[in-house]
Design a protein around this motif. Structure first.
Motif, mmCIF file in Angstrom:
data_model
loop_
_atom_site.group_PDB
_atom_site.id
_atom_site.type_symbol
_atom_site.label_atom_id
_atom_site.label_comp_id
_atom_site.label_asym_id
_atom_site.label_seq_id
_atom_site.Cartn_x
_atom_site.Cartn_y
_atom_site.Cartn_z
ATOM 1 N N TYR A 1 6.373 6.195 8.264
ATOM 2 C CA TYR A 1 6.403 6.130 6.821
ATOM 3 C C TYR A 1 8.011 6.143 6.427
ATOM 4 C CZ TYR A 1 1.419 7.060 7.164
ATOM 5 O OH TYR A 1 0.290 7.014 7.488
ATOM 6 N N PRO B 1 0.809 -1.293 -0.084
ATOM 7 C CA PRO B 1 0.068 0.065 -0.042
ATOM 8 C C PRO B 1 0.955 1.236 -0.060
ATOM 9 C CG PRO B 1 -0.467 -1.509 1.882
ATOM 10 C CD PRO B 1 0.767 -1.905 1.294
ATOM 11 N N THR C 1 -2.623 4.197 1.978
ATOM 12 C CA THR C 1 -2.067 3.934 3.398
ATOM 13 C C THR C 1 -3.310 4.776 4.248
ATOM 14 O OG1 THR C 1 -0.839 6.116 3.481
ATOM 15 C CG2 THR C 1 -0.016 3.826 2.424
ATOM 16 N N ARG C 2 -2.839 4.623 5.514
ATOM 17 C CA ARG C 2 -3.636 5.624 6.380
ATOM 18 C C ARG C 2 -3.468 7.176 6.442
ATOM 19 N NH1 ARG C 2 -2.438 2.516 11.801
ATOM 20 N NH2 ARG C 2 -0.665 1.614 10.950
ATOM 21 N N SER D 1 -3.957 8.064 -1.738
ATOM 22 C CA SER D 1 -3.432 7.086 -0.512
ATOM 23 C C SER D 1 -3.882 5.900 -0.381
ATOM 24 C CB SER D 1 -3.292 8.017 0.528
ATOM 25 O OG SER D 1 -2.605 7.022 1.706
ATOM 26 N N CYS E 1 5.361 4.658 1.904
ATOM 27 C CA CYS E 1 4.544 3.408 2.601
ATOM 28 C C CYS E 1 4.881 3.301 4.048
ATOM 29 C CB CYS E 1 4.725 1.826 1.879
ATOM 30 S SG CYS E 1 6.689 1.596 2.300
ATOM 31 N N GLU E 2 4.082 2.720 4.770
ATOM 32 C CA GLU E 2 4.532 2.408 6.386
ATOM 33 C C GLU E 2 5.806 1.669 6.392
ATOM 34 O OE1 GLU E 2 0.902 1.369 8.621
ATOM 35 O OE2 GLU E 2 -0.338 2.349 7.530
#
Length: 464
Positions: free
Chosen positions: A373, A315, A334-335, A332, A400-401
């Motif tokens: 990140y 992600p 991601t979060r 995004s 990404c994380e």
């Protein structure tokens, strides 16, 4: 990892009614009990992954209609909108926002639309900009289209698979995509392709002639695939636009271009082949661009769309900014959710990319919610095609994380376990609560200020 529960009763009931089925017939077709279906439509029970899969298999429903993380994105958008000083006397808890985003997404979208209309009215009064003179209840067409892709998780399954099929049929292998695409157009549709100058692309339907202008082979291949979408997949594009239910003809027209662009990106970088190569090359942007005959921006954007159910990639978030810091593209998986209004956080490395031409910058960053990140940034230069043509400059950000950092070649010599290695970044000053930020532009609206004329630090106030 626990899966977020999806409460989407209104969408489920709308699909059933659109098919002209009673609850009894609908439940029987999906192999569930009538009471279970009734509870789901009333939001008394969540919709399971099996239910979503059944909708796709039995009725051909696009699973993007039940995006698993829509509530997260809605919460981020709601929180930013509610940070407007207009709501300073009306505090909201995270629990309240989660209930609204999960159980009443229609109401949440209506609130966001109302807030956009309010901001549009304020901007008109402040700037007297005649270009924004439109009915207050209608959102800007660009914003409506951007939100459509945002809430589809920037993945459109039917269009993605159609592009993958075209790439296979035309033999797009990254070696000479342009020549392969030209040969396919002539063989399948009798359309001759020429290379000229001036505009990026011009199609003459009467003469059956496609002219590709300024840009290198990767740009021309992309533009050819864009035209293939318009010529060979018009019904698919129109059906997707019907599903979106845009409020204006202008938004629909803009979205059609966006859908054709999506098809083009998915054609030059076919899903399964590209996903495999990304894993093999450990997401090396330059190596992927060379293998597929694509640009760095095309590769970075495509990485952020690899969310096909059952075959998900890492992600990523993706963003493009101009030299003024304005976000011109954003997505995004991601979060991390980007600011809908204003520019990106100045502490983010994407702004430094303009100072280091041709290099990929790396940054370990932590947002105020504690999520860490790995962020990559690079400048992008788009020549005009001839001596007097203006050159456009952007910077792109991809990340990404940090839990996925091992899948990226860029993390090999970084110590992702060291807390001090992560730089604090935010989303927008208006909603960022970091007290000791030396780049803060405006105070956060959710925190009261303490002002002492005899005491001055980085900013002329402190936060309570």
């Amino acid at each position: 990892m626990a899966t977020r529960k999806i409460y989407a009763g209104a969408r489920l009931a709308g699909i059933r009614q659109g098919l002209g089925l009673t609850q009894t017939a609908f439940a029987r077709s999906l192999g569930v009990s009538l009471s279970y279906l009734n509870q789901m439509e009333r939001n008394n029970r969540p919709i399971s992954r099996d239910m979503v899969a059944g909708l796709g298999e039995v009725f051909g429903v696009d699973v993007a209609a039940f995006a698993m993380d829509e509530a997260d994105r809605l919460m981020a958008d709601l929180r930013e909108a509610l940070a407007d000083p207009l709501f300073s006397d009306t505090p909201q808890s995270r629990a309240e926002l989660e209930i609204l985003a999960s159980n009443a997404p229609g109401l949440a979208h209506a609130f966001l639309a109302l807030h956009r209309a309010h901001r549009a009215g304020q901007e008109r009064l402040a700037s007297l900009d005649e270009a924004l003179d439109r009915p207050a209840q209608t959102p800007m067409a660009w914003e409506e289209v951007r939100d459509f892709f945002h809430y589809c998780d920037n993945y459109l399954d039917a269009i993605d698979r159609a592009a993958e099929q075209f790439a296979r049929a035309a033999g797009l292998d990254g070696q000479d995509n342009l020549r392969a695409g030209m040969a396919w157009l002539e063989a399948e549709h009798g359309i001759r392709t020429e290379r000229g100058s001036g505009v990026l692309r011009r199609y003459d339907a009467r003469q059956r002639r496609l002219t590709l202008g300024a840009g290198g082979p990767e740009t021309q291949s992309f533009q050819l695939a864009h035209q293939v979408a318009l010529i060979a997949h018009e019904p698919l594009l129109e059906a997707t636009l019907d599903f979106a239910r845009f409020r204006s003809a202008e938004a629909r027209a803009i979205a059609k271009i966006g859908l054709a662009n999506y098809f083009a990106g998915a054609a030059v970088l076919p899903y399964r082949i590209f996903l495999s190569a990304a894993a093999e090359l450990r997401h090396d942007l330059d190596a992927l661009a060379r293998r597929f005959g694509a640009s760095i921006e095309q590769v970075a954007h495509r990485l952020s769309t690899l969310q096909r159910p059952g075959a998900e990639g890492v992600p990523f978030f993706f963003v493009r900014v101009d030299q003024a810091g304005t976000i011109t593209k954003r997505h995004s998986s991601t979060r991390l959710q980007f600011a809908r209004f204003g520019g990106a956080c100045p502490l983010w490395n994407v702004h430094q990319a303009f100072e280091t031409t041709g290099r990929i910058l790396r940054q370990l960053a932590e947002t105020p919610d504690g999520v860490r990140y790995l962020c990559l940034a690079r400048d992008v230069i788009k020549p005009g095609g001839h001596f007097k043509a203006p050159t456009r400059r952007y910077a792109i950000g991809l990340g990404c994380e940090v839990k996925h950092a091992g899948a990226l070649v860029y993390a090999d010599d970084l110590d992702v376990t060291k807390t001090a290695a992560f730089e604090p970044i935010g989303v927008s000053c208006r909603i960022c609560e970091r007290a000791a930020c030396h780049q803060r532009a405006v105070p956060p609206v959710e925190r009261p200020l303490r002002i002492d004329p005899n005491h001055r630090e980085m900013v002329p106030y402190s936060l309570d």
